[in-house]
Design a protein around this motif. Structure first.
Motif, PDB file in Angstrom:
ATOM      1  N   VAL A 148      16.601 -43.993   3.680  1.00  0.00           N
ATOM      2  CA  VAL A 148      16.580 -42.700   3.006  1.00  0.00           C
ATOM      3  C   VAL A 148      16.343 -42.934   1.519  1.00  0.00           C
ATOM      4  O   VAL A 148      16.996 -43.795   0.902  1.00  0.00           O
ATOM      5  CB  VAL A 148      17.904 -41.937   3.230  1.00  0.00           C
ATOM      6  CG1 VAL A 148      17.882 -40.598   2.506  1.00  0.00           C
ATOM      7  CG2 VAL A 148      18.152 -41.734   4.717  1.00  0.00           C
ATOM      8  N   SER A 149      15.405 -42.193   0.936  1.00  0.00           N
ATOM      9  CA  SER A 149      15.007 -42.439  -0.464  1.00  0.00           C
ATOM     10  C   SER A 149      15.542 -41.402  -1.447  1.00  0.00           C
ATOM     11  O   SER A 149      15.722 -41.705  -2.621  1.00  0.00           O
ATOM     12  CB  SER A 149      13.481 -42.502  -0.571  1.00  0.00           C
ATOM     13  OG  SER A 149      12.897 -41.308  -0.077  1.00  0.00           O
ATOM     14  N   THR A 162      16.926 -34.347   2.880  1.00  0.00           N
ATOM     15  CA  THR A 162      16.758 -35.768   2.561  1.00  0.00           C
ATOM     16  C   THR A 162      15.327 -36.187   2.876  1.00  0.00           C
ATOM     17  O   THR A 162      14.651 -35.593   3.733  1.00  0.00           O
ATOM     18  CB  THR A 162      17.727 -36.625   3.397  1.00  0.00           C
ATOM     19  OG1 THR A 162      17.448 -36.424   4.788  1.00  0.00           O
ATOM     20  CG2 THR A 162      19.158 -36.242   3.112  1.00  0.00           C
ATOM     21  N   THR A 163      14.865 -37.214   2.194  1.00  0.00           N
ATOM     22  CA  THR A 163      13.537 -37.788   2.449  1.00  0.00           C
ATOM     23  C   THR A 163      13.692 -39.263   2.771  1.00  0.00           C
ATOM     24  O   THR A 163      14.672 -39.900   2.364  1.00  0.00           O
ATOM     25  CB  THR A 163      12.611 -37.625   1.236  1.00  0.00           C
ATOM     26  OG1 THR A 163      13.121 -38.403   0.146  1.00  0.00           O
ATOM     27  CG2 THR A 163      12.528 -36.169   0.811  1.00  0.00           C
ATOM     28  N   SER A 164      12.720 -39.806   3.468  1.00  0.00           N
ATOM     29  CA  SER A 164      12.848 -41.176   3.947  1.00  0.00           C
ATOM     30  C   SER A 164      11.489 -41.864   3.983  1.00  0.00           C
ATOM     31  O   SER A 164      10.435 -41.225   3.886  1.00  0.00           O
ATOM     32  CB  SER A 164      13.478 -41.170   5.346  1.00  0.00           C
ATOM     33  OG  SER A 164      13.426 -42.444   5.936  1.00  0.00           O
ATOM     34  N   ARG A 165      11.562 -43.184   4.156  1.00  0.00           N
ATOM     35  CA  ARG A 165      10.340 -43.966   4.320  1.00  0.00           C
ATOM     36  C   ARG A 165       9.729 -43.790   5.706  1.00  0.00           C
ATOM     37  O   ARG A 165       8.627 -44.294   5.947  1.00  0.00           O
ATOM     38  CB  ARG A 165      10.630 -45.450   4.088  1.00  0.00           C
ATOM     39  CG  ARG A 165      10.951 -45.768   2.629  1.00  0.00           C
ATOM     40  CD  ARG A 165      11.233 -47.232   2.427  1.00  0.00           C
ATOM     41  NE  ARG A 165      10.103 -48.064   2.800  1.00  0.00           N
ATOM     42  CZ  ARG A 165      10.105 -49.392   2.763  1.00  0.00           C
ATOM     43  NH1 ARG A 165      11.196 -50.030   2.363  1.00  0.00           N
ATOM     44  NH2 ARG A 165       9.033 -50.084   3.115  1.00  0.00           N
ATOM     45  N   GLY A 187       4.748 -34.586   9.176  1.00  0.00           N
ATOM     46  CA  GLY A 187       3.348 -34.273   8.923  1.00  0.00           C
ATOM     47  C   GLY A 187       2.741 -35.101   7.810  1.00  0.00           C
ATOM     48  O   GLY A 187       1.517 -35.195   7.697  1.00  0.00           O
ATOM     49  N   HIS A 188       3.571 -35.715   6.985  1.00  0.00           N
ATOM     50  CA  HIS A 188       3.052 -36.577   5.916  1.00  0.00           C
ATOM     51  C   HIS A 188       2.543 -37.896   6.493  1.00  0.00           C
ATOM     52  O   HIS A 188       3.000 -38.340   7.560  1.00  0.00           O
ATOM     53  CB  HIS A 188       4.143 -36.840   4.871  1.00  0.00           C
ATOM     54  CG  HIS A 188       4.409 -35.678   3.970  1.00  0.00           C
ATOM     55  ND1 HIS A 188       3.581 -35.321   2.942  1.00  0.00           N
ATOM     56  CD2 HIS A 188       5.429 -34.778   3.958  1.00  0.00           C
ATOM     57  CE1 HIS A 188       4.070 -34.265   2.318  1.00  0.00           C
ATOM     58  NE2 HIS A 188       5.197 -33.905   2.918  1.00  0.00           N
ATOM     59  N   LYS A 189       1.616 -38.526   5.782  1.00  0.00           N
ATOM     60  CA  LYS A 189       1.021 -39.784   6.235  1.00  0.00           C
ATOM     61  C   LYS A 189       1.530 -40.990   5.441  1.00  0.00           C
ATOM     62  O   LYS A 189       1.003 -42.087   5.581  1.00  0.00           O
ATOM     63  CB  LYS A 189      -0.506 -39.703   6.123  1.00  0.00           C
ATOM     64  CG  LYS A 189      -1.109 -38.626   7.011  1.00  0.00           C
ATOM     65  CD  LYS A 189      -2.611 -38.589   6.874  1.00  0.00           C
ATOM     66  CE  LYS A 189      -3.209 -37.498   7.772  1.00  0.00           C
ATOM     67  NZ  LYS A 189      -4.675 -37.420   7.645  1.00  0.00           N
ATOM     68  N   ASP A 190       2.508 -40.756   4.575  1.00  0.00           N
ATOM     69  CA  ASP A 190       3.110 -41.845   3.803  1.00  0.00           C
ATOM     70  C   ASP A 190       4.569 -41.484   3.554  1.00  0.00           C
ATOM     71  O   ASP A 190       5.012 -40.374   3.868  1.00  0.00           O
ATOM     72  CB  ASP A 190       2.358 -42.052   2.482  1.00  0.00           C
ATOM     73  CG  ASP A 190       2.510 -43.475   1.957  1.00  0.00           C
ATOM     74  OD1 ASP A 190       3.481 -44.149   2.373  1.00  0.00           O
ATOM     75  OD2 ASP A 190       1.681 -43.901   1.132  1.00  0.00           O
ATOM     76  N   ALA A 191       5.310 -42.408   2.966  1.00  0.00           N
ATOM     77  CA  ALA A 191       6.731 -42.169   2.706  1.00  0.00           C
ATOM     78  C   ALA A 191       6.910 -40.931   1.828  1.00  0.00           C
ATOM     79  O   ALA A 191       6.158 -40.722   0.870  1.00  0.00           O
ATOM     80  CB  ALA A 191       7.353 -43.385   2.047  1.00  0.00           C
ATOM     81  N   VAL A 207       7.031 -33.860  -1.215  1.00  0.00           N
ATOM     82  CA  VAL A 207       6.011 -34.654  -1.915  1.00  0.00           C
ATOM     83  C   VAL A 207       6.024 -36.058  -1.339  1.00  0.00           C
ATOM     84  O   VAL A 207       7.085 -36.694  -1.255  1.00  0.00           O
ATOM     85  CB  VAL A 207       6.287 -34.704  -3.432  1.00  0.00           C
ATOM     86  CG1 VAL A 207       5.143 -35.401  -4.154  1.00  0.00           C
ATOM     87  CG2 VAL A 207       6.518 -33.316  -3.997  1.00  0.00           C
ATOM     88  N   SER A 208       4.856 -36.552  -0.939  1.00  0.00           N
ATOM     89  CA  SER A 208       4.768 -37.904  -0.378  1.00  0.00           C
ATOM     90  C   SER A 208       4.097 -38.843  -1.364  1.00  0.00           C
ATOM     91  O   SER A 208       3.484 -38.423  -2.354  1.00  0.00           O
ATOM     92  CB  SER A 208       3.986 -37.885   0.943  1.00  0.00           C
ATOM     93  OG  SER A 208       2.641 -37.496   0.716  1.00  0.00           O
ATOM     94  N   ARG A 209       4.212 -40.138  -1.068  1.00  0.00           N
ATOM     95  CA  ARG A 209       3.721 -41.155  -1.999  1.00  0.00           C
ATOM     96  C   ARG A 209       2.197 -41.165  -2.100  1.00  0.00           C
ATOM     97  O   ARG A 209       1.646 -41.594  -3.119  1.00  0.00           O
ATOM     98  CB  ARG A 209       4.222 -42.525  -1.546  1.00  0.00           C
ATOM     99  CG  ARG A 209       4.059 -43.611  -2.591  1.00  0.00           C
ATOM    100  CD  ARG A 209       4.688 -44.885  -2.153  1.00  0.00           C
ATOM    101  NE  ARG A 209       4.109 -45.351  -0.894  1.00  0.00           N
ATOM    102  CZ  ARG A 209       4.494 -46.474  -0.282  1.00  0.00           C
ATOM    103  NH1 ARG A 209       5.462 -47.189  -0.805  1.00  0.00           N
ATOM    104  NH2 ARG A 209       3.927 -46.854   0.846  1.00  0.00           N
ATOM    105  N   ASP A 210       1.496 -40.683  -1.083  1.00  0.00           N
ATOM    106  CA  ASP A 210       0.034 -40.693  -1.135  1.00  0.00           C
ATOM    107  C   ASP A 210      -0.540 -39.493  -1.875  1.00  0.00           C
ATOM    108  O   ASP A 210      -1.759 -39.314  -1.909  1.00  0.00           O
ATOM    109  CB  ASP A 210      -0.543 -40.764   0.280  1.00  0.00           C
ATOM    110  CG  ASP A 210      -0.097 -39.577   1.137  1.00  0.00           C
ATOM    111  OD1 ASP A 210       0.688 -38.751   0.636  1.00  0.00           O
ATOM    112  OD2 ASP A 210      -0.523 -39.494   2.298  1.00  0.00           O
TER     113      ASP A 210
END
Length: 875
Positions: A148-149, A162-165, A187-191, A207-210
């Protein structure tokens, strides 16, 4: 001499790692610096460092909504519960695993903490009550399949997301809710880096890392009117459960579309719906949601932005860049910097106090020369003319001139009034300079070389090379001029000798002094009679300069040794790598000597009458992330192959590609460790120590930055704050009893000018000095300001002048040490005294003219009377 110096501030480092946060009022910024937390007051332009230390480098910090409780967690998950306003540790706690994020609920009653793939929620401890076990676990939440990030609470503190990798976000409720199952946002394609609620609770943003931003909204199914009716009834009856009961679906997908760039950190301002994003390219952007309108984009760093925060008002944005050690506060509406600070990129090699003790200059391996203010802890000028590491710096005794010696083969002189490099000194053939000294008059500068083993001397006025002193057979490590102006220059070298040069005399005599090992540092006693030298075998040797004989030896090997490195094969007691002093500094009165070296200790010796007694040892750091802070290594960290797990290179497991890549070039680079190994740990050591000219503080250039130890109390205590009922009548009653000091202090606390003036004018002339001497330092600036104003308006001239003299005599040192802080008060006093002097001088001139006129008139009248009397006699 007093030896109770206490740690007061870190100046040379502003940000290392972890997250930065604003206080609830938005005026102060908290930044992790190693295993400490620095506090930057953005309104009053001051900085301080909390006197608490974590075991290792801090990974995450959080401040309660009321600003009373601070939680700082290190890399291993060990936390400190700190009373933020007092700077006192209330409790130690171990979360057992590394923590990525920690967040207080908006109502301040709970703390949510990431715990690998789980989330733990704890009840917030009471900062006013000391409890045996203040941390009470509320619930543990599971569901994520990877680390969890981040955590974000809803505005009403009933649920959090919460958000996670594992590329998902999850919505949890604080307390169990009937029929509720944690909702997954996939639905996201990255962490996923961050997830946020809108102010009205109708939108959720992820918001995702990509670089993808998804907007989530309640699903609307056509023709299903019962759901709409049910939702409206739910919204009207139980607004608190609206977010968990909503069926969320993707409403819009937005993308930043920045090639080869990853999102590193984000934050969201609830009331204005502003999303702040920090990218790996050093660019940050400001977007308004849900419309996804780009308001602002700016490149603020060459490296990736590690942490971002937004003030509660939404006006200021704070950014931290880990690799460069940068800390920036940007006001996006006016597009101006509120704060822009950066420490040295590599190690800090040397430091020097200005003659007034108000500023400190530091030189580092990055070739930068920085000048710091002691009062506010900020760097106010950086010189980047050098192209190689700066090895030594010194101030001229008179004037605002700073000299530096560098491995780039130049010695430079800097003007600290116009902030420019006004003179550059070079040698006939290129050499590297490792030491520098300036004579007491400031007209001659000398530098020692590591290549040709010579000492070069230049004229500061003309910049011409005056002389080259040859004789050493190894690199010249240190230089020192006699402080009394006796035309003597001492040079120490690795050839185990000290040479005393009579540089301005006709004989040009040279007196060599032989020691048992390589000379590392020299220091003259302020009276110029004694010379101290530290050598490679850990001894400090003292010489009588006039006779050239050795007067005393201090064996400091056991004093300075301490700390075992992770790869040491021998115990700390038998290790020879730390048993030496590399820097020496005398106190202003010459009674004590401060010595620091390649260890975690700085030693203070009493050297009066040849004693050499150890007075105190200061441990500069307890940070276990640094090598050399532990006396005994932990055998549990040694694996089956006999290798310490702290030394295993795990960069290949990093999530970002740029963190996995080894971009180091073959060859040697100072300050970056041994380039033949893939991973290195910084050592706890002190490269330079210096005493303040006032004697009230000393500074050390250490691995963690510029550490300042001071005698000054950080909190001024006013004994009258406790029991007295404060009313105007109480002040007058105390005044009639003749307790003038108490009455004056209470009048200043009441802060009503008529009361202050009444008490002030009632103090008897004979008691002024006693009252001024006993006045608490908290009220000294206010008293001096009032006297200055009174002096301009009142006819009681002598009375006011006696007050000014008494205050300056009693509290002059206090005002001088804080001259930057109290400059307006001192200027007001100077103006009032100048006006009084001008008016008195004008009055005296007028009276003198009047008296001369009267005397002349009396002489004329006397002559007339004499002439008339003679005429009468003649007739």
């Amino acid at each position: 001499m007093k030896a109770n110096y206490k740690f007061s501030n870190i100046c040379g480092t502003v940000y290392r790692q972890g997250n930065i946060i604003f206080t609830p009022d938005g005026n102060t910024l908290l930044s992790p610096v190693g295993n400490r937390v620095s506090v930057f007051d953005l309104v009053n332009n001051k900085s301080r460092t909390l006197p608490v230390e974590n075991r290792k480098n801090i990974a995450a910090i959080a401040l309660s909504p009321d600003g009373n409780v601070l939680v700082s967690i290190d890399e291993d998950g060990r936390a400190l519960l700190v009373n933020f306003k007092r700077g006192v540790v209330l409790h130690h706690f171990n979360f057992q695993k590394s923590v990525k994020d920690i967040q207080f609920s908006p109502d301040g009653k709970f703390i949510a903490v990431t715990h690998d793939s789980h989330v733990q929620v704890w009840r917030t401890p009471n900062h006013l009550v000391r409890e045996f076990a203040p941390f009470v676990l509320h619930r543990t939440y599971t569901g994520h399949h990877d680390e969890v990030s981040s955590i974000q609470w809803s505005p009403d503190s009933t649920c959090f997301i919460t958000t996670s990798r594992d590329m998902t976000s999850r919505l949890f409720t604080l307390n169990p809710l009937e029929g509720f199952r944690p909702k997954t946002f996939a639905g996201h394609k990255d962490a996923v880096i961050g997830a946020y609620f809108s102010a009205n609770g109708k939108f959720i943003y992820t918001v995702s890392r990509d670089g993808a931003v998804f907007t989530w909204k309640a699903k609307v199914i056509e023709g299903d009117e019962s759901d709409d009716v049910e939702a409206s009834q739910l919204a009207s009856s139980d607004l608190a459960h609206l977010i968990p009961r909503t069926r969320w679906g993707v409403h819009e997908r937005h993308y930043f579309n920045l090639p080869n760039t990853k999102v590193v950190c984000t934050t969201f301002h609830l009331s204005s719906n502003l999303l702040v994003v920090g990218f790996s390219s050093g660019v940050f952007g400001l977007w308004e949601l849900p419309a996804f309108t780009n308001i602002h984009t700016l490149s603020i760093s060459q490296e990736k932005i590690s942490s971002v925060a937004i003030s509660p008002s939404g006006e200021w944005l704070a950014f931290g860049a880990r690799r460069l050690g940068q800390l920036l506060v940007w006001e996006w509406q006016s597009e101006s910097y509120i704060l822009k600070q950066q420490g040295h990129y590599f190690d800090m090699n040397t430091l020097a106090y200005a003659p007034d003790g108000q500023t400190i200059a530091t030189g580092g391996d990055d070739g930068k020369l920085k000048v710091w203010s002691v009062q506010n802890g900020f760097c106010f000028v950086t010189f980047s003319e050098h192209t190689a590491p700066i090895m030594d710096i010194t101030f001229a005794k008179h004037g605002s001139v700073l000299f530096s010696a560098s491995l780039d083969g130049t010695v430079r002189a800097f003007d600290l009034i116009r902030y420019r490099n006004f003179r550059t000194f070079t040698s006939p053939s290129p050499v590297q300079f490792s030491s520098i000294a300036v004579d007491p008059s400031g007209e001659v500068v000398a530098a020692g070389s590591t290549d040709t083993f010579e000492v070069f001397m230049w004229s500061v006025q003309t910049g011409k090379l005056l002389d080259i002193l040859a004789g050493h057979e190894a690199p010249v490590s240190t230089l020192a001029f006699s402080p009394t102006g006796a035309n003597q220059l001492a040079s120490g070298s690795w050839d185990r000798t000290i040479r005393l040069w009579s540089i301005f005399g006709r004989s040009r005599a040279v007196e060599p002094l032989t020691l048992s090992s390589d000379v590392l540092s020299l220091a003259f006693r302020p009276d110029g009679v004694e010379l101290a030298a530290s050598t490679l075998d850990g001894q400090i040797t003292f010489f009588d300069v006039r006779s050239g004989k050795q007067s005393n030896v201090v064996d400091g090997r056991k004093d300075v040794s301490g700390g075992r490195k992770a790869d040491d094969r021998v115990a700390a007691a038998n290790s020879s790598s730390t048993k030496m002093f590399t820097s020496l500094a005398y106190t202003a009165d010459g009674s004590c000597l401060l010595a620091g070296g390649n260890s975690k200790y700085v030693c203070l010796y009493d050297v009066r009458e040849g004693e050499g007694v150890l007075v105190k040892k200061f441990q500069i750091s307890e940070n276990l992330s640094l090598d050399g802070t532990q006396e005994f290594l932990d055998s549990r960290k040694v694996n089956d192959a006999g290798i310490n797990i702290d030394l295993i290179d795990d960069r290949g497991d990093a999530s970002d590609l740029e963190d996995r890549m080894d971009t180091s070039l073959p060859g040697a680079a100072r300050g970056a460790g041994d380039m033949s190994v893939r991973k290195y740990r910084q050592e706890a050591r002190t490269k330079c120590v210096r005493f303040s000219p006032t004697g009230r503080a000393w500074a050390a250039a250490s691995t963690e930055g510029l550490l300042i130890y001071s005698l000054d109390d950080t909190v001024m205590f006013d004994p009258f704050d406790l029991t007295i009922d404060l009313t105007p009548q109480a002040v007058l009653d105390i005044l009639t009893e003749g307790e003038y000091l108490k009455a004056l202090v209470l009048a200043f606390r009441l802060n009503e000018k008529p009361i202050i003036q009444q008490v002030y004018e009632r103090v008897p002339r004979s008691d002024i000095r006693l009252v001024a001497r006993q006045m608490p330092e908290v009220y000294v600036p206010a008293l001096l300001r009032f006297v200055s104003e009174h002096l301009e308006k009142s006819p009681h001239l002598e009375f006011d002048l006696i007050w000014v003299q008494a205050v300056i005599m009693a509290h002059g040192r206090f005002l001088r040490d804080r001259s930057g802080e109290h400059a307006p008060v001192l200027r007001a006093a100077q103006k009032a005294l100048g006006d009084v002097e001008g008016s008195i001088s004008r009055l005296c001139d007028e009276n003198t003219s009047t008296l001369r006129f009267l005397i002349d008139q009396s002489k004329v009248k006397h002559k007339l009377d004499t002439a008339m009397s003679l005429d009468g006699l003649d007739s």
